[in-house]
Scaffold this motif. Structure first.
Motif, short mmCIF file in Angstrom:
data_model
loop_
_atom_site.label_atom_id
_atom_site.label_comp_id
_atom_site.label_asym_id
_atom_site.label_seq_id
_atom_site.Cartn_x
_atom_site.Cartn_y
_atom_site.Cartn_z
N THR A 1 -6.10 0.55 46.67
CA THR A 1 -5.06 0.88 45.69
C THR A 1 -5.64 1.74 44.58
OG1 THR A 1 -5.49 -1.00 44.23
CG2 THR A 1 -3.93 -1.38 46.05
N GLN B 1 -5.22 1.06 41.48
CA GLN B 1 -5.74 0.11 40.49
C GLN B 1 -7.18 -0.27 40.76
OE1 GLN B 1 -2.75 -0.25 42.09
NE2 GLN B 1 -1.41 0.23 40.38
N THR B 2 -7.55 -0.42 42.04
CA THR B 2 -8.95 -0.78 42.35
C THR B 2 -9.89 0.40 42.07
OG1 THR B 2 -8.63 -0.27 44.69
CG2 THR B 2 -8.41 -2.57 44.03
N ALA C 1 -10.46 0.38 38.33
CA ALA C 1 -11.27 -0.75 37.90
C ALA C 1 -12.74 -0.59 38.32
CB ALA C 1 -10.70 -2.04 38.48
#
Length: 60
Positions: free
Chosen positions: A53, A55-56, A59
């Motif tokens: 994703t 988001q990963t 992060a």
């Protein structure tokens, strides 16, 4: 803009992708099943940083 998943990749395309990877902090986020399969077939999945994703990626 969403583009159709590729069904093949020419050697020049693979070389370009790997050259970009070596020169930058290339991260692939949420590739389609077809793209993931293509990366696996050509062995790029062992070299590229592929994340499930966006988001990963952010992060990491």
């Amino acid at each position: 803009m969403q583009r159709p998943a590729p069904s093949s990749c020419r050697p020049s395309g693979r070389a370009w992708l790997l050259a970009i990877h070596h020169r930058t902090d290339l991260r692939i986020a949420a590739p389609s099943t077809a793209v993931s399969r293509l990366f696996s077939i050509v062995g790029a999945d062992t070299i590229l940083r592929i994340y499930p994703t966006v988001q990963t990626v952010l992060a990491a």
